[in-house]
Design an enzyme around this catalytic site. Structure first.
Site, PDB file in Angstrom:
ATOM      1  N   HIS A 119      48.661  16.559  16.477  1.00 47.31           N
ATOM      2  CA  HIS A 119      49.615  14.942  16.119  1.00 47.31           C
ATOM      3  C   HIS A 119      49.141  15.377  14.315  1.00 47.31           C
ATOM      4  CE1 HIS A 119      45.147  14.767  13.257  1.00 47.31           C
ATOM      5  NE2 HIS A 119      44.962  14.947  14.745  1.00 47.31           N
TER       6      HIS A 119
ATOM      7  N   ASP B 183      43.911  20.745  10.740  1.00 47.72           N
ATOM      8  CA  ASP B 183      43.866  18.978  12.021  1.00 47.72           C
ATOM      9  C   ASP B 183      44.629  17.969  11.387  1.00 47.72           C
ATOM     10  OD1 ASP B 183      43.072  16.835  13.275  1.00 47.72           O
ATOM     11  OD2 ASP B 183      41.286  15.952  11.877  1.00 47.72           O
TER      12      ASP B 183
ATOM     13  N   GLU C  25      47.384   9.625  14.463  1.00 50.32           N
ATOM     14  CA  GLU C  25      46.316   9.787  15.716  1.00 50.32           C
ATOM     15  C   GLU C  25      45.076   9.492  14.174  1.00 50.32           C
ATOM     16  OE1 GLU C  25      42.594  11.923  16.876  1.00 50.32           O
ATOM     17  OE2 GLU C  25      43.874  12.644  14.371  1.00 50.32           O
ATOM     18  N   GLU C  26      45.177  10.014  13.320  1.00 52.43           N
ATOM     19  CA  GLU C  26      43.046   9.548  12.784  1.00 52.43           C
ATOM     20  C   GLU C  26      43.333   8.147  12.336  1.00 52.43           C
ATOM     21  OE1 GLU C  26      41.736  11.576  12.085  1.00 52.43           O
ATOM     22  OE2 GLU C  26      42.427  13.908  11.166  1.00 52.43           O
TER      23      GLU C  26
ATOM     24  N   ASP D 201      44.447  20.028  19.384  1.00 53.57           N
ATOM     25  CA  ASP D 201      43.615  18.849  18.669  1.00 53.57           C
ATOM     26  C   ASP D 201      42.126  19.777  17.951  1.00 53.57           C
ATOM     27  OD1 ASP D 201      43.411  17.172  15.944  1.00 53.57           O
ATOM     28  OD2 ASP D 201      43.309  16.025  17.625  1.00 53.57           O
TER      29      ASP D 201
ATOM     30  N   HIS E  20      37.965  17.131   7.843  1.00 58.86           N
ATOM     31  CA  HIS E  20      38.476  15.738   7.221  1.00 58.86           C
ATOM     32  C   HIS E  20      37.324  16.095   5.782  1.00 58.86           C
ATOM     33  CE1 HIS E  20      38.376  13.281  11.177  1.00 58.86           C
ATOM     34  NE2 HIS E  20      39.326  13.784  11.553  1.00 58.86           N
TER      35      HIS E  20
END
Length: 532
Positions: A347, A359, A393-394, A422, A493
């Site tokens: 993504h 990510d 996606e997130e 991912d 994240h």
């Protein structure tokens, strides 16, 4: 009008000499024609005497130029016609084992004749440096997608295209948490994606710390009017992340005015982790944020000492109007079954912190480079191999859902395998595969030993990824790239998810793994489309 035939050289028999004949030469001359070109009718007994008719210099020059053009046309035009009509040979076929050796050699060694082994690493550097974090609905994401599409086109990949997707546009805004009691302190925090804001004055309230759902339930009577702080140690991501996604709902049921969760990660260097969270229709929506592991444990110790804790939370987070985004994709078209698809991807969006290198820009880049690598090596399989960079996606999964709706079970396309990267682009270990039948699982997992030389020879079940889960729901075999995740959740994240964490050798190994599985499945002789 000048008779250009008189400019040809005449042999002793009145014919064009053999040196001059070509496909454009005129037929044999008559005696009358030839006699007009022989000066004084002379011929020597000892051989051939060639004489040109007298003519001005400009006519001689015109003769030479015209002759050269005619001869060139006689040669070039037939050759061009032959070349145009020539049937081009199909790309040579390669066994799965031979292809795997070629792919690993090219991906891992700079001495390869195809010297493009570092392109995924270089492009990942460029993408994260130029565009930074790429939250859905942001200009940075859309600019990055334009860049990807341009580079895919420059690579010469086929069918560079997009799926238009409507995505949420959540905005973080200014935010902070301050401890007022028992002492003044700034708390390291990040609002969670989807959280509502506080009032413009912020929210000040006492704190209650809990360590589990059971602990929260046991203290339910103490919760109303307070800020619930979840101090839950990291065990495993899929288990501990529930406190991030469901914590606001559980706290609000007991009357909490806000919630804070200890960041979901095994190690912290005072790095709060963001991520998505959820609300329920039957409970109030309360502000919800993540704090550092250090601060969560600090407040636990304060509470254990019966020290009163008071915090002020300020958050401006909100949703703007939904925005337009895109899935981006390109292909290596199959030679025999082009409507049967092996899709690889990751993504393109990220959270609005760090640069989203692990990510999941890295996942997009290794998938993209896998397809480009096959093209450059001339490994064109029977089926189409497609790379996709999914959007959103997130915080929504709109890209993965739209892709499955558009591309599977509607038109002629049928997906026979989907692989997502991912989990970072650290050292690959193999694939986790979810297949609708044991036969498909066994067929695909048989590829694994070919990757043992780079440590990627493992296979397990289940597997997959968030963006390809809608394909799995339609019966498509799916897989996730298994990697060494020892340090992945250190950065996940956070502001620390940056390009410097990526190892140039490990990312090449990921490329080799993705490319090998993609080619071998796409080139299988077996019928991979289930009868419906």
């Amino acid at each position: 009008m000048t008779n250009f035939s008189s400019f040809w050289v005449i042999g002793p028999s009145g014919h064009l000499s053999p040196e001059c004949q070509c496909c454009c030469a005129r037929p044999r001359m008559s005696e009358l024609e030839s006699s007009t070109l022989i000066k004084d009718g002379e011929r020597s007994d000892g051989g051939v005497r060639m004489v040109l008719a007298r003519m001005p210099r400009w006519k001689l020059l015109l003769f030479v130029v015209t002759s050269l053009l005619v001869v060139a046309a006689c040669i070039v035009i037939p050759v061009a016609v032959i070349a145009r009509n020539k049937v081009q040979p199909a790309p040579p076929t390669h066994s799965c084992a031979d292809a795997a050796r070629m792919i690993i050699q090219a991906a891992m060694h700079d001495s390869s004749p195809h010297n493009y082994t570092g392109l995924a690493f270089e492009r990942l550097s460029d993408l994260t440096t130029i565009f930074g974090p790429r939250l859905s609905g942001s200009k940075a994401l859309e600019d990055a997608l334009d860049w990807i599409l341009q580079k895919m086109d420059e690579d010469g990949l086929a069918n560079v295209q997009v799926d238009n997707v409507t995505v949420p546009a959540w905005v973080r805004g200014h935010e902070y948490v301050t401890m007022n009691l028992p002492r003044k302190k700034d708390i390291g925090m990040m609002g969670l994606g989807g959280s509502v804001n506080t009032s413009s004055e912020g929210l000040t309230a006492p704190v209650i710390v809990v360590t589990s759902w059971d602990d929260l339930d046991s203290k339910a009577s103490e919760v109303p009017g307070k800020i619930v702080v979840y101090n839950v140690p990291f065990v495993e991501y899929s288990t501990t992340v529930a406190y991030r996604t469901q914590g606001a709902i559980r706290a609000a049921r007991y009357g909490a005015v806000a919630g804070l969760v200890r960041s979901i990660g095994p190690v912290s260097l005072y790095t709060p982790h963001t991520g998505s969270m959820s609300y329920a229709a039957d409970v109030p929506q309360i502000p919800y944020a993540a704090i550092t592991s250090e601060d969560a444990q600090l407040m636990q110790r304060m509470q254990d000492l019966d020290m009163p804790i008071e915090l002020t939370i300020y958050m401006e987070s909100h949703y703007d109007q939904p925005a337009q985004s895109r899935n981006v994709m390109a292909e290596l078209r199959g030679t025999e079954l082009p409507d049967e698809i092996v899709v690889v991807g990751g993504h393109t969006d990220s959270w609005d912190v760090g640069n989203g290198a692990m990510d999941d820009a890295g996942g997009v880049l290794v998938s993209w480079e896998a397809v480009r690598l096959l093209q450059q090596l001339g490994l064109v399989p029977r089926r189409t191999v497609r790379v996709v960079g999914w959007t959103n996606e997130e915080n929504g999964l709109a890209g993965g859902n739209a892709y499955a709706d558009i591309h599977e079970g509607v038109g002629p396309e049928r997906h026979v395998f989907a692989i997502e990267s991912d989990n970072g682009v650290t050292a690959p270990q193999g694939l986790g595969i979810s297949a609708p039948s044991a036969s498909i699982y066994n067929m695909y997992s048989a590829i694994a030993p070919l990757l043992s030389s780079i440590g990627a020879g493992n296979v397990s079940s289940p597997g997959g990824g968030a963006d390809i889960d809608p394909l799995r729901a339609k019966g498509v075999p799916v897989a996730g790239l298994l990697v060494d995740r020892t340090k992945y959740f250190w950065y996940h994240h956070t502001n620390a998810d940056t390009f410097d964490k990526v190892d140039p050798v490990e990312i090449r190994q990921c490329v080799a793994t993705m490319a090998t599985y993609a080619y071998c499945v796409a080139n299988m002789e077996e019928d991979l489309v289930p009868n419906t």
